[in-house]
Write a protein that holds these residues in place. Structure first.
Motif, PDB file in Angstrom:
ATOM      1  N   UNK A  60      38.477 -68.739  44.350  1.00  0.00           N
ATOM      2  CA  UNK A  60      38.222 -69.992  43.642  1.00  0.00           C
ATOM      3  C   UNK A  60      36.900 -70.618  44.033  1.00  0.00           C
ATOM      4  N   UNK A  61      36.649 -70.710  45.347  1.00  0.00           N
ATOM      5  CA  UNK A  61      35.468 -71.447  45.798  1.00  0.00           C
ATOM      6  C   UNK A  61      34.177 -70.704  45.471  1.00  0.00           C
TER       7      UNK A  61
ATOM      8  N   UNK B 230      31.175 -71.815  43.000  1.00  0.00           N
ATOM      9  CA  UNK B 230      29.757 -71.748  43.362  1.00  0.00           C
ATOM     10  C   UNK B 230      28.961 -71.036  42.273  1.00  0.00           C
ATOM     11  N   UNK B 231      29.469 -69.907  41.800  1.00  0.00           N
ATOM     12  CA  UNK B 231      28.749 -69.162  40.769  1.00  0.00           C
ATOM     13  C   UNK B 231      28.651 -69.963  39.475  1.00  0.00           C
TER      14      UNK B 231
ATOM     15  N   UNK C  61      40.107 -70.714  39.890  1.00  0.00           N
ATOM     16  CA  UNK C  61      41.503 -71.119  39.715  1.00  0.00           C
ATOM     17  C   UNK C  61      41.950 -71.958  40.911  1.00  0.00           C
ATOM     18  N   UNK C  62      41.899 -73.286  40.734  1.00  0.00           N
ATOM     19  CA  UNK C  62      42.523 -74.181  41.701  1.00  0.00           C
ATOM     20  C   UNK C  62      43.909 -74.541  41.187  1.00  0.00           C
ATOM     21  N   UNK C  63      44.603 -75.425  41.877  1.00  0.00           N
ATOM     22  CA  UNK C  63      45.982 -75.742  41.475  1.00  0.00           C
ATOM     23  C   UNK C  63      46.022 -76.433  40.115  1.00  0.00           C
TER      24      UNK C  63
ATOM     25  N   UNK D  96      48.523 -67.259  41.668  1.00  0.00           N
ATOM     26  CA  UNK D  96      47.126 -67.654  41.474  1.00  0.00           C
ATOM     27  C   UNK D  96      46.220 -66.680  42.214  1.00  0.00           C
ATOM     28  N   UNK D  97      46.025 -65.504  41.634  1.00  0.00           N
ATOM     29  CA  UNK D  97      45.230 -64.458  42.261  1.00  0.00           C
ATOM     30  C   UNK D  97      44.089 -64.054  41.328  1.00  0.00           C
ATOM     31  N   UNK D  98      43.389 -62.973  41.702  1.00  0.00           N
ATOM     32  CA  UNK D  98      42.254 -62.537  40.895  1.00  0.00           C
ATOM     33  C   UNK D  98      42.696 -62.140  39.485  1.00  0.00           C
TER      34      UNK D  98
END
Length: 293
Positions: A179-180, A184-185, A212-214, A231-233
């Motif tokens: 997610x983070x 950034x991208x 993907x955050x909550x 909540x994965x790739x």
């Protein structure tokens, strides 16, 4: 098809209503403190990797970090003394990351700049301009960051096999939604629009994967953009694929507005007052369930 067309219209309306006022609740605000693109790039990576936890906790940690960095992130990074900085940051704590982890991040950015001139060129060692997404680039980037020389920070043995610095650079090949780093991208790749920064030119917006955050996890499920449970790739890719049906060249443009339905507008997944002014409420499962009930 008619339903998809109507949802696209609603999403475009939501996107058009994007307000810079929402930056007050967003770590991206720290990047807008600077005007030099090199300063913004450094600030973006630092702000993004520490963007976990509550808004209040994130803002508190980033306020402290950017007070330390001062008015010139490039000057701070390029003149970093890691042992001195490690001592100065001995009391720093952001949830389970320590001052040592922050110093190691500063040192990693310095090495990227020494090797390639900036973070973009370091990332693009591993990015294929013809690839469908940034997955390959992220895998290579994270592995390369973790393989840098951290002996000036951690001593003769370098980066510990265990420890929380590695948490700052998860990778898709381990299943993480990243997610983070996806955030950034988004910040550095999408065109400058008062919110995103438009700093990079070797990665294209169509290659981005949604962070993907909550909030995105919940809202994407409610809008039928994903049916996955974790909540994965894979979920991040599934949501992005769904959004590509609405804008093939810039699917992640919807991210800021969708996530701020939760962060700033109070959407919690249950039918309530926030639904009355929400442009996508008519497509949301919470509203449908409330009506059906």
């Amino acid at each position: 098809m008619a339903g998809r067309s109507a949802l696209k219209t609603a999403l475009e309306q939501l996107c058009t209503s994007r307000s810079t006022d929402r930056l007050a609740n967003d770590p991206l605000a720290f990047c807008h403190r600077f005007h030099d693109p090199a300063d913004q790039e450094i600030a973006a990576l630092i702000a993004a990797v520490f963007a976990y936890g509550s808004v209040k906790v994130i803002r508190g940690s980033l306020d402290r970090i950017f007070t330390i960095i001062g008015s010139s992130p490039t000057g701070f990074i390029d003149n970093l003394d890691p042992q001195q900085q490690r001592s100065l940051l001995s009391s720093f704590k952001h949830r389970f990351n320590s001052g040592d982890d922050l110093t190691a991040l500063f040192w990693a950015i310095r090495q990227m700049r020494q090797q390639e001139g900036n973070i973009e060129r370091f990332f693009c060692r591993f990015h294929d301009p013809a690839a469908a997404t940034v997955e390959q680039g992220l895998n290579g980037f994270c592995a390369a960051v973790l393989a840098l020389d951290y002996r000036p920070v951690f001593g003769a043995d370098g980066l510990p096999d265990t420890g929380n610095f590695r948490f700052l650079f998860p990778s898709p090949d381990r299943g993480s939604a990243c997610k983070r780093l996806c955030m950034f991208l988004r910040w550095v790749v999408r065109p400058a629009d008062g919110i995103d920064l438009g700093l990079w030119h070797q990665v294209q917006p169509e290659q981005l994967i949604i962070p993907v955050d909550r909030h995105i996890e919940r809202i994407a499920r409610l809008l039928g953009l994903t049916g996955r449970r974790s909540a994965d790739w894979c979920m991040a890719c599934e949501i992005t694929t769904a959004l590509r049906r609405f804008d093939r060249r810039d699917p992640v443009k919807y991210d800021f507005s969708l996530c701020h339905l939760g962060i700033s507008e109070g959407c919690n997944g249950r039918h309530g007052d926030a639904c009355h002014t929400c442009p996508v409420a008519g497509f949301c499962a919470s509203g449908s369930m409330e009506t059906a009930g």
